[in-house]
Design a protein around this motif. Structure first.
Motif, PDB file in Angstrom:
ATOM      1  N   LYS A   1      -4.875  -9.007 -11.317  1.00 16.78           N
ATOM      2  CA  LYS A   1      -4.630  -7.799 -10.533  1.00 16.78           C
ATOM      3  C   LYS A   1      -3.140  -7.508 -10.527  1.00 16.78           C
ATOM      4  O   LYS A   1      -2.321  -8.412 -10.399  1.00 16.78           O
ATOM      5  N   VAL A   2      -2.785  -6.236 -10.683  1.00 18.70           N
ATOM      6  CA  VAL A   2      -1.387  -5.801 -10.660  1.00 18.70           C
ATOM      7  C   VAL A   2      -1.192  -4.918  -9.433  1.00 18.70           C
ATOM      8  O   VAL A   2      -1.961  -3.986  -9.204  1.00 18.70           O
ATOM      9  N   GLU A   3      -0.155  -5.241  -8.649  1.00 19.56           N
ATOM     10  CA  GLU A   3       0.146  -4.478  -7.448  1.00 19.56           C
ATOM     11  C   GLU A   3       1.630  -4.163  -7.404  1.00 19.56           C
ATOM     12  O   GLU A   3       2.444  -4.913  -7.936  1.00 19.56           O
ATOM     13  N   ARG A   4       1.967  -3.094  -6.712  1.00 24.88           N
ATOM     14  CA  ARG A   4       3.360  -2.721  -6.512  1.00 24.88           C
ATOM     15  C   ARG A   4       4.037  -3.754  -5.622  1.00 24.88           C
ATOM     16  O   ARG A   4       3.452  -4.268  -4.676  1.00 24.88           O
ATOM     17  N   LEU A   5       5.285  -4.052  -5.924  1.00 28.35           N
ATOM     18  CA  LEU A   5       6.081  -4.993  -5.125  1.00 28.35           C
ATOM     19  C   LEU A   5       7.502  -4.479  -5.104  1.00 28.35           C
ATOM     20  O   LEU A   5       8.218  -4.570  -6.110  1.00 28.35           O
ATOM     21  N   PHE A   6       7.926  -3.901  -3.987  1.00 28.12           N
ATOM     22  CA  PHE A   6       9.257  -3.311  -3.876  1.00 28.12           C
ATOM     23  C   PHE A   6       9.497  -2.418  -5.087  1.00 28.12           C
ATOM     24  O   PHE A   6       8.731  -1.523  -5.338  1.00 28.12           O
ATOM     25  N   GLY A   7      10.531  -2.672  -5.898  1.00 29.29           N
ATOM     26  CA  GLY A   7      10.804  -1.862  -7.076  1.00 29.29           C
ATOM     27  C   GLY A   7      10.161  -2.422  -8.325  1.00 29.29           C
ATOM     28  O   GLY A   7      10.436  -1.988  -9.430  1.00 29.29           O
ATOM     29  N   GLY A   8       9.285  -3.408  -8.158  1.00 26.64           N
ATOM     30  CA  GLY A   8       8.655  -4.066  -9.298  1.00 26.64           C
ATOM     31  C   GLY A   8       7.151  -4.100  -9.146  1.00 26.64           C
ATOM     32  O   GLY A   8       6.553  -3.228  -8.530  1.00 26.64           O
ATOM     33  N   ALA A   9       6.552  -5.143  -9.717  1.00 26.32           N
ATOM     34  CA  ALA A   9       5.099  -5.306  -9.675  1.00 26.32           C
ATOM     35  C   ALA A   9       4.765  -6.789  -9.670  1.00 26.32           C
ATOM     36  O   ALA A   9       5.460  -7.590 -10.293  1.00 26.32           O
ATOM     37  N   VAL A  10       3.711  -7.131  -8.962  1.00 24.33           N
ATOM     38  CA  VAL A  10       3.263  -8.519  -8.877  1.00 24.33           C
ATOM     39  C   VAL A  10       1.938  -8.656  -9.619  1.00 24.33           C
ATOM     40  O   VAL A  10       1.132  -7.725  -9.644  1.00 24.33           O
ATOM     41  N   LEU A  11       1.728  -9.813 -10.243  1.00 28.59           N
ATOM     42  CA  LEU A  11       0.482 -10.136 -10.926  1.00 28.59           C
ATOM     43  C   LEU A  11      -0.202 -11.239 -10.131  1.00 28.59           C
ATOM     44  O   LEU A  11       0.431 -12.233  -9.760  1.00 28.59           O
ATOM     45  N   LYS A  12      -1.506 -11.043  -9.882  1.00 28.93           N
ATOM     46  CA  LYS A  12      -2.269 -12.003  -9.081  1.00 28.93           C
ATOM     47  C   LYS A  12      -3.540 -12.420  -9.801  1.00 28.93           C
ATOM     48  O   LYS A  12      -4.163 -11.612 -10.480  1.00 28.93           O
ATOM     49  N   ALA A  13      -3.907 -13.679  -9.603  1.00 29.29           N
ATOM     50  CA  ALA A  13      -5.186 -14.213 -10.067  1.00 29.29           C
ATOM     51  C   ALA A  13      -5.812 -14.915  -8.874  1.00 29.29           C
ATOM     52  O   ALA A  13      -5.131 -15.680  -8.178  1.00 29.29           O
ATOM     53  N   ASP A  14      -7.061 -14.642  -8.616  1.00 30.29           N
ATOM     54  CA  ASP A  14      -7.754 -15.234  -7.467  1.00 30.29           C
ATOM     55  C   ASP A  14      -6.985 -14.995  -6.164  1.00 30.29           C
ATOM     56  O   ASP A  14      -6.930 -15.871  -5.303  1.00 30.29           O
ATOM     57  N   GLY A  15      -6.357 -13.838  -6.049  1.00 27.44           N
ATOM     58  CA  GLY A  15      -5.649 -13.477  -4.839  1.00 27.44           C
ATOM     59  C   GLY A  15      -4.283 -14.121  -4.664  1.00 27.44           C
ATOM     60  O   GLY A  15      -3.624 -13.915  -3.657  1.00 27.44           O
ATOM     61  N   ARG A  16      -3.845 -14.906  -5.649  1.00 19.09           N
ATOM     62  CA  ARG A  16      -2.563 -15.596  -5.552  1.00 19.09           C
ATOM     63  C   ARG A  16      -1.564 -15.017  -6.539  1.00 19.09           C
ATOM     64  O   ARG A  16      -1.846 -14.884  -7.730  1.00 19.09           O
ATOM     65  N   ALA A  17      -0.364 -14.729  -6.037  1.00 16.87           N
ATOM     66  CA  ALA A  17       0.699 -14.219  -6.905  1.00 16.87           C
ATOM     67  C   ALA A  17       1.199 -15.349  -7.792  1.00 16.87           C
ATOM     68  O   ALA A  17       1.588 -16.405  -7.303  1.00 16.87           O
ATOM     69  N   PHE A  18       1.174 -15.114  -9.107  1.00 22.90           N
ATOM     70  CA  PHE A  18       1.656 -16.124 -10.047  1.00 22.90           C
ATOM     71  C   PHE A  18       2.801 -15.605 -10.916  1.00 22.90           C
ATOM     72  O   PHE A  18       3.436 -16.374 -11.629  1.00 22.90           O
ATOM     73  N   ALA A  19       3.070 -14.304 -10.841  1.00 24.85           N
ATOM     74  CA  ALA A  19       4.143 -13.715 -11.647  1.00 24.85           C
ATOM     75  C   ALA A  19       4.516 -12.364 -11.053  1.00 24.85           C
ATOM     76  O   ALA A  19       3.750 -11.774 -10.298  1.00 24.85           O
TER      77      ALA A  19
END
Length: 126
Positions: A24-42
């Protein structure tokens, strides 16, 4: 890099990681976070991919010259030592990218086990 550009770059990484399952890709401040199983890993910030690290994986990153994510504050630069820049050779080798991403997902899982979410207190109004 703008927020929309970071989201697009993060989506491209997520596509490359499809063999690992849903990302899953979500907005994070001026960037983006990648999550697997609800946990941010990148996350993607300033055009760079940063992967989650911990005591088990940090040395592999530093051995390749990777540096932790950092950002400026009024008091100087702050390092977020839980996320390191992805080594450049990962982008030339899809299998290597998947292996390092698996390690980042595992580090995120270990971090979640060490720091369980606090329980919500009952409302005094109940």
């Amino acid at each position: 890099m703008s927020g929309p550009a970071a989201l697009e770059q993060a989506r491209e990484f997520a596509d490359q990681l499809a063999p690992l399952g849903p990302v899953k890709v979500e907005r994070l401040f001026g960037g983006a976070v990648l999550k697997a199983d609800g946990r941010a890993f990148a996350f993607v910030a300033d055009g760079m991919l940063y992967l989650r690290v911990d005591a088990e994986t940090r040395d592999a990153f530093t051995a390749r010259g990777s540096v932790p994510f950092s950002y400026p504050t009024r008091k100087g630069r702050v390092e977020a030592r839980s996320y390191f820049e992805a080594p450049s050779e990962l982008f030339d080798d899809p299998d290597l990218l998947l292996a390092w991403t698996r390690a980042a997902i595992a580090a995120a899982g270990r971090a979640a086990v060490r720091a369980p979410r606090s329980r919500r207190r009952p409302s005094p109004m109940a």
